[in-house]
Design an enzyme around this catalytic site. Structure first.
Site, PDB file in Angstrom:
ATOM      1  CE  LYS A  98      -4.194  -1.839   0.135  1.00  0.00           C
ATOM      2  NZ  LYS A  98      -5.102  -1.688  -1.039  1.00  0.00           N
ATOM      3  CD  GLU A 120     -10.197   3.650   0.660  1.00  0.00           C
ATOM      4  OE1 GLU A 120     -10.077   4.879   0.532  1.00  0.00           O
ATOM      5  OE2 GLU A 120      -9.471   2.838   0.053  1.00  0.00           O
ATOM      6  CB  SER A 387      -0.165  -8.124  -1.365  1.00  0.00           C
ATOM      7  OG  SER A 387      -1.098  -8.877  -0.610  1.00  0.00           O
TER       8      SER A 387
END
Lengths: 405, 268
Positions: A98, A120, A387
């Protein structure tokens, strides 16, 4: 839908934000000016070598990129079959991919002269990555998170607080990622003149799906180059989990024109493949409009967003990025599902055989990667995008395992 | 002439303005909505915006959100709303505009949704999440059915774009009074009158103003320039305040509030 010639598959979106029929801009007029501003700023940033240099410098010295492509030999031996390689996004600063997107968008926030960012978050990884970028660049930060996710991803809530962000627990609707996204959009409706909304996935109105994909594509560029060096050729398959789809878009996009590389997206199969029990819009949904774009979505026949379920907060979302819908219909990427229990078992498998605690999200991808590798000969190579790391999930995993005893 | 266009033409020739309440259809149930429509007309409303409940209304504040969640919990479907309107249409002069998310319209199918709404007796549409760039194809279907399509102009909308939005709209254009979501406010934002006057100079289309308009004095200020005042959250909150008193009482209370708002209208 007609098959799009592969040579143009990566030349999307068009200037209207369309990936084939998907994408577009379906938001209230109040937000349109900000989307135009974002597009203009992105065009300028892309043309400015100093922007790329600044981001690259942060990627190298702050995030710790390039993340390794790791040959999971013990897991490979245990599974028996093709070689399993892990793209180690779990080793990126903050513990997931991210950060690639939040640093890029936070730098753009500064360029636009805005002082505040909102986000969010589902699993909390995007929230942590946004709070981190805010601390680094001296921006105010507020993160919207469903109250159910606040409960099951507690460690990340604590981290965001330490990083100086305000976490707003969202009590509406299903109290998960969809509702957090609604609240972030509502905040932005009133704050748009001085606030940038850092969407955490390849979803939302144009230009967000394109911008997030571009920032995340560093994963695929590295993985492609590392494959050529470490394997000596491109891999046979690349596997990634798909919630909104940002880690998958990031690793797939640089391979899109390499048509011999099989690309597989893995959605959350949840408890069962009945509506309400999974979070797999590509596998079980149909085209519809949610959160600003046209894409596959889980809705009822009236267009009301369906309830979804996943063991993984990061995949617990009824929509998916429009480019994934485009790749699905073009036949370029295959989409499948892994269930809650598949993910939980694979979570434990990676801990045991490689000493790596994977995120529950990534465990979905790894489950399919393992299944695929088992079905392939030993001279083949499967890359799985790991990830994120699973430290955030340990309490929830222990709770779930205890409940199954 | 379409009913919305006729209503504004009649009001304009009398130098009057329109009161346009927003009501969430099916809140708390369709029986209440069926009682509210004649009450709104009796209280002096010219047009009613009927909000089609949606699971994810991102432009709406807590009051309207909660009303939609409640309507959906009771299983309120667009088809039920159409049936209710069809049953009442003959008894009402009130213009009826459906405020509906494009998510719903796309899923049901643009042609089917527009045809069903027209057949039920709706006169126009507002699609709050369908901006100018995406509106053309939908507007063609709406116009072919003889209905109006209202687009929104926000405080963040540049002047040239506001002109284009007015051009793409029919019936009336909706001016969003403030950035932010729907909800009651103590005061109207500064500079609103100047914005309205500027827009008045570039379009002949009736101008309706909403978002934060919640008192008779707001209605007066807004309609000193514009052609209509839209009052949403303040109306829905009054339904909420009397939620368990049954359709007749709810309609009485909302009717009294609308009569009060009506005193603020230009031409009264």
């Amino acid at each position: 839908m007609s098959q799009t010639p592969s040579a143009t598959l990566s030349a999307v979106p068009d200037s209207h934000g369309r990936f084939g029929q998907f994408g577009g801009v379906y938001v209230p007029e109040t937000l349109i000016a900000a989307l135009h501003e974002l597009q203009a700023e992105y065009d300028k940033a892309r043309a400015d070598p100093s922007f790329a240099a600044e981001l690259e410098d942060l990627f190298t010295h702050y995030v710790g990129r390039a993340t390794p492509l790791y040959h999971a030999k013990r897991l490979t031996r245990h599974v028996g079959g093709a070689n399993i390689w892990l793209k180690r996004e779990d080793l990126a600063h903050t513990g997931a991919h991210k950060i690639n997107n939040t640093l890029g968008q936070a730098l753009m926030t500064v360029r636009m002269g805005k002082k505040r960012i909102i986000a969010e978050t589902g699993a909390g990884q995007h929230g942590v990555a946004t709070a981190t970028a805010a601390a680094l660049l001296g921006l105010d930060c507020e993160v919207y998170m469903g109250s159910e996710d606040v409960r099951r991803q507690r460690p990340n809530v604590v981290r965001m607080g330490l990083l100086g962000a305000k976490v707003v627990a969202v009590e509406s609707g299903s109290k998960t990622l969809k509702d957090a996204t609604n609240e972030a959009m509502r905040d932005w409706m009133g704050s748009v003149e001085h606030t940038h909304y850092i969407i955490g996935s390849v979803v939302g109105p144009h230009p967000f799906p394109m911008i997030v994909r571009d920032f995340q594509s560093v994963i695929g560029r590295e993985a492609r180059a590392q494959s050529l060096t470490q394997i000596g050729r491109l891999p046979d398959a690349v596997v990634a989990c798909v919630g909104g789809g940002s880690n998958a878009a990031g690793i797939f996009y640089p391979f899109i024109e390499d048509t011999k590389v099989k690309l597989i997206g893995v959605e959350a199969g949840g408890r069962a493949m009945t509506q309400g029990d999974h979070a797999a819009p590509l596998a079980a949904g149909s085209p519809g409009v949610l959160h600003g774009s046209l894409s596959y979505v889980l809705q009822d026949p009236d267009g009301q967003t369906a309830d979804v379920h996943s063991i993984s907060a990061g995949l617990d979302y009824p929509g998916v990025g429009p480019e994934h819908s485009y790749w699905k219909d073009a036949g370029r990427v295959a989409y499948t599902t892994s269930s809650d229990s598949d993910a939980l078992a694979t979570f434990q498998l990676l801990c045991k055989y490689e000493g790596i605690i994977p995120a529950l999200e990534s465990s979905h991808a790894l489950h399919h990667g393992v299944t695929l590798a088992r079905s392939m000969p030993a001279d083949r190579h499967v890359v799985v995008n790991l990830s994120g790391r699973g430290d955030k999930d340990v309490d929830e995993v222990i709770r779930l395992l205890d409940a199954r005893k | 002439m379409n009913r919305i266009e006729q209503i504004f033409a009649d009001l304009r020739s009398a130098d009057r303005a329109a009161l346009m309440p927003f009501i969430t259809a099916g809140y708390p149930d369709l029986e209440a909505t069926a009682a509210l429509l004649p009450a709104a007309q009796a209280a002096g409303a010219s047009i009613c915006e009927l909000g089609i409940p949606f699971s994810d209304p991102i432009a709406d504040g807590p009051v309207i959100q909660a009303s939609m969640t409640e309507a959906l919990r009771h299983g309120c479907h667009p088809a039920d709303i159409f049936a209710m309107v069809r049953g009442l249409r003959d008894q009402l002069d009130l213009g009826l505009v459906a405020m509906v998310s494009y998510s719903i319209v796309f899923r049901i199918g643009v042609k089917k949704f527009v045809a069903d709404a027209a057949d039920a007796g709706f006169d126009g549409f507002i699609f709050p999440d369908l901006p100018l760039e995406e509106a053309d194809a939908v507007n063609r279907v709406v116009h072919d059915a003889g209905l109006t399509s209202t687009l929104l102009i926000a405080p963040t909308t540049p002047d040239d774009r506001a002109v284009a939005i007015a051009k793409a709209s029919s019936g009336f254009v909706y001016v969003v009074a403030r950035t932010g979501i729907t909800g009651e406010r103590a005061d109207l934002p500064e500079g609103l009158t100047a914005r309205l006057e500027k827009l008045r100079g570039v379009t002949d289309l009736p101008i309706a103003v909403g978002f934060g308009v919640s008192k008779p004095e707001h209605v007066a200020a807004v309609t000193s320039v514009a052609d209509a005042a839209i009052v949403g959250s303040a109306v829905v909150r009054r339904i909420t305040d009397h939620l368990h008193e049954g359709p007749t009482k709810i309609a009485e209370h909302v009717g009294a509030f609308l009569s009060d708002l009506h005193t603020g209208l230009r031409g009264n």
